[in-house]
Design a protein around this motif. Structure first.
Motif, mmCIF file in Angstrom:
data_model
loop_
_atom_site.group_PDB
_atom_site.id
_atom_site.type_symbol
_atom_site.label_atom_id
_atom_site.label_comp_id
_atom_site.label_asym_id
_atom_site.label_seq_id
_atom_site.Cartn_x
_atom_site.Cartn_y
_atom_site.Cartn_z
ATOM 1 N N VAL A 5 0.822 -1.213 0.000
ATOM 2 C CA VAL A 5 0.000 0.000 0.000
ATOM 3 C C VAL A 5 0.854 1.261 0.000
ATOM 4 C CG1 VAL A 5 -1.973 -1.096 1.117
ATOM 5 C CG2 VAL A 5 -0.202 -0.041 2.524
ATOM 6 N N LEU A 6 2.139 1.127 0.291
ATOM 7 C CA LEU A 6 3.022 2.284 0.268
ATOM 8 C C LEU A 6 3.952 2.199 -0.929
ATOM 9 C CD1 LEU A 6 4.088 2.475 4.035
ATOM 10 C CD2 LEU A 6 2.199 3.655 2.907
ATOM 11 N N SER A 7 3.934 3.218 -1.783
ATOM 12 C CA SER A 7 4.857 3.250 -2.921
ATOM 13 C C SER A 7 6.287 3.470 -2.435
ATOM 14 C CB SER A 7 4.467 4.377 -3.884
ATOM 15 O OG SER A 7 3.157 4.184 -4.360
ATOM 16 N N HIS A 8 6.417 4.304 -1.393
ATOM 17 C CA HIS A 8 7.724 4.594 -0.810
ATOM 18 C C HIS A 8 7.543 4.647 0.710
ATOM 19 C CE1 HIS A 8 9.212 5.617 -4.780
ATOM 20 N NE2 HIS A 8 8.131 6.376 -4.940
ATOM 21 N N PRO A 9 8.557 4.266 1.477
ATOM 22 C CA PRO A 9 8.441 4.312 2.942
ATOM 23 C C PRO A 9 8.032 5.676 3.471
ATOM 24 C CG PRO A 9 10.410 3.106 2.286
ATOM 25 C CD PRO A 9 9.835 3.711 1.030
ATOM 26 N N GLN A 10 8.470 6.744 2.783
ATOM 27 C CA GLN A 10 8.134 8.088 3.261
ATOM 28 C C GLN A 10 6.652 8.415 3.098
ATOM 29 O OE1 GLN A 10 10.387 7.325 0.928
ATOM 30 N NE2 GLN A 10 10.456 8.810 -0.761
ATOM 31 N N ASP A 11 5.916 7.579 2.371
ATOM 32 C CA ASP A 11 4.479 7.812 2.190
ATOM 33 C C ASP A 11 3.673 7.436 3.428
ATOM 34 O OD1 ASP A 11 4.988 8.609 -0.373
ATOM 35 O OD2 ASP A 11 4.443 6.691 -1.290
ATOM 36 N N LYS A 12 4.297 6.739 4.364
ATOM 37 C CA LYS A 12 3.565 6.223 5.523
ATOM 38 C C LYS A 12 2.871 7.334 6.303
ATOM 39 C CE LYS A 12 4.431 4.178 10.063
ATOM 40 N NZ LYS A 12 5.462 3.630 10.969
ATOM 41 N N GLU A 13 3.587 8.376 6.680
ATOM 42 C CA GLU A 13 3.005 9.444 7.493
ATOM 43 C C GLU A 13 1.909 10.181 6.742
ATOM 44 O OE1 GLU A 13 3.499 9.730 10.658
ATOM 45 O OE2 GLU A 13 4.901 8.044 10.488
ATOM 46 N N GLN A 14 2.107 10.363 5.448
ATOM 47 C CA GLN A 14 1.084 11.031 4.637
ATOM 48 C C GLN A 14 -0.195 10.201 4.585
ATOM 49 O OE1 GLN A 14 2.451 12.035 0.729
ATOM 50 N NE2 GLN A 14 0.472 12.844 0.059
ATOM 51 N N LEU A 15 -0.038 8.890 4.448
ATOM 52 C CA LEU A 15 -1.208 8.017 4.391
ATOM 53 C C LEU A 15 -1.894 7.933 5.749
ATOM 54 C CD1 LEU A 15 -2.943 6.231 2.663
ATOM 55 C CD2 LEU A 15 -1.349 4.337 3.044
ATOM 56 N N LEU A 16 -1.115 7.907 6.812
ATOM 57 C CA LEU A 16 -1.702 7.902 8.160
ATOM 58 C C LEU A 16 -2.515 9.170 8.406
ATOM 59 C CD1 LEU A 16 1.181 6.404 10.333
ATOM 60 C CD2 LEU A 16 -1.099 5.411 9.991
ATOM 61 N N THR A 17 -2.001 10.299 7.960
ATOM 62 C CA THR A 17 -2.731 11.563 8.112
ATOM 63 C C THR A 17 -4.044 11.531 7.337
ATOM 64 O OG1 THR A 17 -0.666 12.797 8.409
ATOM 65 C CG2 THR A 17 -2.609 14.061 7.758
ATOM 66 N N TYR A 18 -3.992 10.972 6.139
ATOM 67 C CA TYR A 18 -5.210 10.834 5.323
ATOM 68 C C TYR A 18 -6.241 9.969 6.041
ATOM 69 C CZ TYR A 18 -8.195 9.092 1.533
ATOM 70 O OH TYR A 18 -9.262 8.734 0.767
ATOM 71 N N PHE A 19 -5.811 8.819 6.545
ATOM 72 C CA PHE A 19 -6.730 7.918 7.240
ATOM 73 C C PHE A 19 -7.260 8.554 8.527
ATOM 74 C CE2 PHE A 19 -4.615 3.928 5.269
ATOM 75 C CZ PHE A 19 -5.499 3.978 4.192
ATOM 76 N N GLU A 20 -6.398 9.286 9.221
ATOM 77 C CA GLU A 20 -6.787 9.925 10.478
ATOM 78 C C GLU A 20 -7.936 10.899 10.261
ATOM 79 O OE1 GLU A 20 -4.648 12.889 13.726
ATOM 80 O OE2 GLU A 20 -3.450 11.330 12.746
ATOM 81 N N THR A 21 -7.805 11.712 9.240
ATOM 82 C CA THR A 21 -8.846 12.705 8.947
ATOM 83 C C THR A 21 -10.151 12.032 8.545
ATOM 84 O OG1 THR A 21 -7.189 14.293 8.203
ATOM 85 C CG2 THR A 21 -9.459 14.659 7.477
ATOM 86 N N HIS A 22 -10.065 11.048 7.677
ATOM 87 C CA HIS A 22 -11.271 10.445 7.124
ATOM 88 C C HIS A 22 -11.959 9.484 8.103
ATOM 89 C CE1 HIS A 22 -9.654 12.149 3.433
ATOM 90 N NE2 HIS A 22 -10.833 11.960 2.886
ATOM 91 N N ILE A 23 -11.204 8.810 8.955
ATOM 92 C CA ILE A 23 -11.849 7.890 9.899
ATOM 93 C C ILE A 23 -12.677 8.673 10.911
ATOM 94 C CG2 ILE A 23 -9.970 7.755 11.613
ATOM 95 C CD1 ILE A 23 -12.135 4.816 10.405
ATOM 96 N N MET A 24 -12.182 9.816 11.346
ATOM 97 C CA MET A 24 -12.953 10.616 12.294
ATOM 98 C C MET A 24 -14.186 11.219 11.642
ATOM 99 S SD MET A 24 -11.660 10.066 15.115
ATOM 100 C CE MET A 24 -12.979 11.040 15.862
ATOM 101 N N HIS A 25 -14.071 11.568 10.377
ATOM 102 C CA HIS A 25 -15.234 12.095 9.658
ATOM 103 C C HIS A 25 -16.350 11.050 9.614
ATOM 104 C CE1 HIS A 25 -17.611 14.222 6.651
ATOM 105 N NE2 HIS A 25 -17.695 13.074 5.987
ATOM 106 N N ILE A 26 -15.997 9.808 9.305
ATOM 107 C CA ILE A 26 -17.010 8.744 9.212
ATOM 108 C C ILE A 26 -17.599 8.438 10.586
ATOM 109 C CG2 ILE A 26 -17.455 6.346 8.569
ATOM 110 C CD1 ILE A 26 -15.155 6.579 6.549
#
Length: 427
Positions: A5-26
């Motif tokens: 799910v991560l193209s590059h290891p540095q994408d981890k924090e960006q993806l976590l931030t995305y999930f964090e925002t959207h999980i709370m919205h739902i």
């Protein structure tokens, strides 16, 4: 195996931030459908709030490109069709019902996490090889009617319409009438029984304080604990509190107290994951100036290993009997409930171990002391569970809370696991 799910290891924090925002919205969106006037959320099976939530979820699933369908008991499925239409489905989700004045995470988090993870996978990777479904199970808690696991049990063939035919809630509303009022019931839609499921993954808040105490972000559930419930009766002789010398007393409460103290000492000695609880105590005649003549109490014991649980319960019976005999007290005990431990699938646990290690997320193996829908799915498919922390171990309460960053970590692990099971080569 390497992450997908991560193209590059540095994408981890960006993806976590995305999930964090959207999980709370739902989660906040779901919580708005069934607020309790005294705080928290009350979403009981086949009530107006429950129906409104399920119907709104169906619309949201469809907006995410999932094929939606209710079965005849009101379980809601959102399907991302796979290339192989004959392969068993991979299902993730949890229950939508709550206890009275519950929180917004129990059950709902598993549904929200599944919806978010599947939506992300679809956007990034398109159609999976094997069908992935998100399920909002109609009921698990047993909060309205005296039956639990109605949703998952119906899917697994462990619950049926005969079992609920005579059930009523506290207002004397019949289970069947409430179900029909919401548009569900026998013959109303697709049969609930499923035989086409390859794996079920449930993401859930821990509802305990182990992860928080151990500073682990993810709990990989080894097994869901077995439960034994016993009830005991200790009988002595009621007598005058002022005129009966201590050495002449047959004090039922003193005897029961000795049993309870010994129970705690042995449980502490054996250690986790064993837990033992005296939850109910009835003293007779229960007045200040009479030596208690009779005590009735219960013991709830849980462990992830069947042999260890059985051995402990045998110890309880023998020890309590000995303590009663030493005090010349009559004693009786019986086991009235027994549920075996349910191990989670070894392959799924192995995937979770690998995923958390590769993502650099602190995880630990643990036993779930509470029952979950995975118990029912284990009868028909591979089943796995992962936990995220619960602040203070609080659940079934408006105060239940898990930090958004911890919720996001659970979604990330789930997304990678669903990728492996739905898009990868392993079935």
């Amino acid at each position: 195996m390497g992450l997908s799910v991560l193209s590059h290891p540095q994408d981890k924090e960006q993806l976590l931030t995305y999930f964090e925002t959207h999980i709370m919205h739902i989660l906040n969106w779901l919580a708005a459908f069934s607020p309790d006037e005294n705080g928290g959320i009350t979403r009981l099976l086949y009530t107006e709030g429950w129906l409104n939530t399920q119907q709104a979820l169906a619309v949201k699933m469809a907006s995410h490109g999932l094929e939606t369908e209710f079965d005849e008991v009101g379980n809601l499925f959102g399907k991302l069709q796979g290339e192989d239409r004959h392969a068993p489905s991979i299902i993730t989700g949890s229950h939508i019902d709550t206890v009275v004045q519950g929180g917004k995470y129990d059950g709902a988090y598993g549904i929200a996490a599944g919806l978010l993870a599947v939506n992300y996978l679809q956007q990034q990777f398109g159609k999976p090889k094997r069908t992935i479904e998100v399920v909002s199970l109609c009921e698990e808690e047993g909060s309205r009617f005296p039956i639990a696991y109605w949703g998952s049990g119906s899917i697994a063939g462990k619950r049926d319409f005969e079992q609920i035919a005579r059930l009523r809630d506290m207002d004397e509303v019949s289970f069947t009438d409430a179900m029909r009022e919401c548009g569900f019931g026998e013959g109303s839609g697709r049969s609930s029984r499923r035989q086409d499921i390859g794996a079920f993954i449930e993401v859930h808040i821990e509802q305990g304080a182990v992860l928080e105490t151990e500073k682990a972000a993810i709990g990989i559930v080894d097994a869901i604990a077995g439960q034994r419930r016993m009830k005991f009766e200790v009988t002595g002789e009621p007598n005058h509190a002022g005129t009966t010398p201590m050495h002449m007393r047959r004090d039922a409460l003193e005897g029961a107290s000795a049993m309870i103290q010994e129970l705690r000492r042995e449980a502490m000695k054996q250690g986790a994951p064993l837990v033992a609880t005296v939850g109910q105590l009835n003293v007779q005649p229960n007045v200040p100036n009479v030596v208690p003549g009779k005590v009735m109490f219960t013991v709830d014991a849980r462990h992830g290993d069947e042999e260890a649980l059985g051995s402990f319960c045998e110890w309880v019976m023998n020890t309590f009997k000995r303590l009663a005999e030493e005090r010349d007290l009559a004693f009786s005990g019986m086991e009235w409930f027994s549920e075996r431990p349910v191990p989670m699938d070894a392959g799924i646990k192995r995937h979770m171990d690998e995923i958390t290690e590769e993502l650099g997320i602190a995880s630990m193996r643990m036993v779930s002391g509470a029952g979950h829908d995975a118990v029912m799915f284990e009868h028909i498919c591979k089943a796995g569970m992962l936990f995220v922390p619960s602040r203070g171990g609080i659940s079934h309460s408006p105060l239940e809370y898990t930090a958004p960053s911890e919720l996001a970590a659970g979604v990330l692990v789930l997304a990678e696991l669903l990728y492996r099971l739905g898009y990868g080569e392993e079935r």
